[in-house]
Design a protein around this motif. Structure first.
Motif, mmCIF file in Angstrom:
data_model
loop_
_atom_site.group_PDB
_atom_site.id
_atom_site.type_symbol
_atom_site.label_atom_id
_atom_site.label_comp_id
_atom_site.label_asym_id
_atom_site.label_seq_id
_atom_site.Cartn_x
_atom_site.Cartn_y
_atom_site.Cartn_z
ATOM 1 N N GLY A 275 0.850 -1.192 0.000
ATOM 2 C CA GLY A 275 0.000 0.000 0.000
ATOM 3 C C GLY A 275 0.880 1.235 0.000
ATOM 4 N N VAL A 276 1.064 1.831 -1.169
ATOM 5 C CA VAL A 276 1.860 3.056 -1.233
ATOM 6 C C VAL A 276 0.939 4.269 -1.346
ATOM 7 N N ALA A 277 -0.294 4.042 -1.765
ATOM 8 C CA ALA A 277 -1.211 5.159 -2.007
ATOM 9 C C ALA A 277 -1.448 5.964 -0.732
ATOM 10 N N VAL A 279 -4.182 7.187 0.665
ATOM 11 C CA VAL A 279 -5.639 7.066 0.558
ATOM 12 C C VAL A 279 -6.286 8.085 1.494
ATOM 13 N N ALA A 280 -7.258 8.816 0.990
ATOM 14 C CA ALA A 280 -7.941 9.782 1.862
ATOM 15 C C ALA A 280 -8.651 9.008 2.975
ATOM 16 N N ASP A 281 -8.434 9.430 4.215
ATOM 17 C CA ASP A 281 -9.060 8.724 5.338
ATOM 18 C C ASP A 281 -10.569 8.979 5.386
ATOM 19 N N PRO A 307 -12.760 3.019 3.897
ATOM 20 C CA PRO A 307 -12.189 1.750 4.359
ATOM 21 C C PRO A 307 -10.665 1.837 4.336
ATOM 22 N N ASP A 308 -10.026 1.109 5.237
ATOM 23 C CA ASP A 308 -8.561 1.023 5.217
ATOM 24 C C ASP A 308 -8.203 -0.174 4.334
ATOM 25 N N ILE A 309 -7.773 0.126 3.124
ATOM 26 C CA ILE A 309 -7.550 -0.934 2.124
ATOM 27 C C ILE A 309 -6.473 -1.907 2.596
ATOM 28 N N PHE A 325 3.110 1.857 3.991
ATOM 29 C CA PHE A 325 3.914 3.069 4.028
ATOM 30 C C PHE A 325 3.402 3.945 5.155
ATOM 31 N N ALA A 327 3.780 7.838 6.287
ATOM 32 C CA ALA A 327 4.318 9.189 6.081
ATOM 33 C C ALA A 327 3.884 10.002 7.287
ATOM 34 N N GLU A 328 4.835 10.399 8.102
ATOM 35 C CA GLU A 328 4.513 11.080 9.348
ATOM 36 C C GLU A 328 5.192 12.443 9.377
ATOM 37 N N LYS A 339 1.997 1.094 13.276
ATOM 38 C CA LYS A 339 1.248 0.636 12.101
ATOM 39 C C LYS A 339 1.605 -0.808 11.761
ATOM 40 N N LYS A 343 -1.821 -2.953 12.003
ATOM 41 C CA LYS A 343 -2.406 -3.456 10.751
ATOM 42 C C LYS A 343 -1.905 -4.865 10.435
#
Ligand code: CTP
Length: 405
Positions: A275-277, A279-281, A307-309, A325, A327-328, A339, A343
């Protein structure tokens, strides 16, 4: 093209007599830029299209045209040139030279070189479409391939003769990528990888939406690196302005819900999910059918969670090896390892947003069950290779590849 992918490689590029010879100049430049030592062999017909001076300047090496070249003391240019080469690339290869190779003729430097070679042969045909379709050429191409040569292309398109059809030489970038791929190690051979990349776009109305500044560059670079390493890659991408990487299957989507559907359509049987995208939460609870008009008053948008893909894929009973990924903007170690656990991932690629979002390079740290592994600051393309190396190592230990890989 990453700078060092062909570092230490020695290539012979042979240019025969077709209009596409002008593209060979760019190919030689690209191969050199990728780190290869290039020696150009020019046939007599090839030299009618582009002079040796051009190839000498671009390759930084003398050009070879003659079987009887006095520069080689033992008169063995045809042996010496190919002995320490990693490959011979004929681009363009005319119908005539292909026919001569198939019959084992050796009446000039190139054909003699090919007959005496011990290294692989890559051939990029270029010719008029009628010549390409002629039964003799069809037969010769089949024989050339069964003799072990790798035939690259040709492509369909406009031809120098004014016709349109099969026979155009592949573009220099595509050929360079094919050479890189041919010579690259294949630690992911036999693996199927599904990936997401880019931002998502959550519609507010027909012309507006919520998105983020992810460029997709890291995901696309990683997809290319995985494909080069021998994996079969399915990329599901949000909106980006990037070209689909060579040899990667790509489904373009817009929203997180579409991204989830597209992932679900290809995930069964995958060995790895990355999962690199970004994704809008959240997404607007409903996209307005018509453009929202300004009223002068404030406007409140009501958002619902997406959804959390990645978490959904990792929770599947047949979950593949999952990479996330993170990104913080601060406390990278703490959030990234959080994470990894929350996850149930096997690996997390972490970075600080100020170091990499939307840019060409990045500073990243890899996290796995063994702890943290910082990588040096580098281009996203180079980092992608490092991520693949680490991933391939973990994967080999966790899930031995199926036979043949
Ligand atoms: N991801 C996903 N689907 C989502 C959200 C994130 O697949 N709806 C994936 C991303 O591709 C990335 C990882 O999950 O691999 C990022 O984790 P996440 O916890 O969502 O990161 P943030 O959104 O930054 O989380 P937070 O807001 O909690 O920091």
């Amino acid at each position: 093209m990453t700078m060092n992918l062909l570092e230490g490689r020695k290539l012979v590029v042979a240019v025969t007599g077709g209009v596409a010879a002008y593209k060979a100049a760019e190919l030689v430049r690209l191969l050199g830029k990728a780190g290869a030592q290039v020696h150009v062999v020019l046939t007599r017909a090839g030299a009618r299209f582009v002079t040796p001076v051009t190839f000498q300047a671009l390759s930084g090496n003398p050009v070879w045209e003659d079987l009887w070249d006095a520069r080689v003391p033992n008169n063995m240019a045809h042996i010496d040139l190919s002995r320490d080469a990693d490959a011979i690339v004929i681009a363009p290869a005319t119908a005539d030279v292909i026919a001569r190779l198939v019959h084992g003729l050796a009446d000039d430097l190139l054909t003699t070189l090919c007959l005496a070679r011990t290294c692989p042969l890559l051939v990029a045909p270029a010719m008029n479409r009628q010549m390409w379709e002629h039964p003799a050429t069809r037969r010769n191409i089949g024989l050339l391939a069964s003799d072990g040569a790798l035939v690259l292309g040709p492509d369909a398109g406009d031809q120098a003769c004014g016709e349109t059809g099969m026979g155009r030489m592949l573009e220099p970038e595509t050929l360079c990528e094919a050479v890189v791929r041919f010579l690259s190690p294949k630690p992911l051979a036999g693996r199927r990888i599904v990936m997401t990349a880019g931002p998502t776009f959550e519609a507010i109305d027909p012309v507006r939406g919520i998105t983020n500044i992810s460029s997709g560059k890291m995901g696309y670079a990683l997809a290319l690196a995985c494909a080069r390493a021998g994996a079969e890659v399915d990329l599901v991408s949000g909106p980006t302005g990037l070209a689909v990487p060579e040899g990667v299957r790509c489904t373009m989507v817009r929203s997180a819900l579409q991204m989830r559907d597209a992932v679900n359509a290809v995930i069964t049987g995958a060995d790895v999910f990355i999962g690199v995208a970004a994704v809008a939460d959240y997404r607007p609870d409903q996209a307005e059918e018509h453009k929202i008009k300004k009223t002068g008053d404030g406007l409140t948008l009501s958002l619902v969670p997406n959804p959390d893909i990645l978490a959904e894929v990792a929770a599947r009973p047949d979950a593949p090896f999952c990479v996330g990924f993170a990104a913080e903007s601060r406390d990278l170690d703490q959030y990234a390892t959080g994470k990894l656990r929350a996850k149930r991932l096997q690996m997390v690629v972490g970075n600080l947003v100020q170091d990499g979002l939307g840019t060409d390079d990045n500073r990243i740290v890899l996290y796995d069950a063994d702890g943290r592994h910082p990588l040096p600051h580098a281009s996203k393309a180079l980092l992608a290779d490092k991520i693949v190396e680490h991933l391939a190592g973990l994967l080999a230990a966790a899930r031995p590849a199926r036979s043949g890989a």
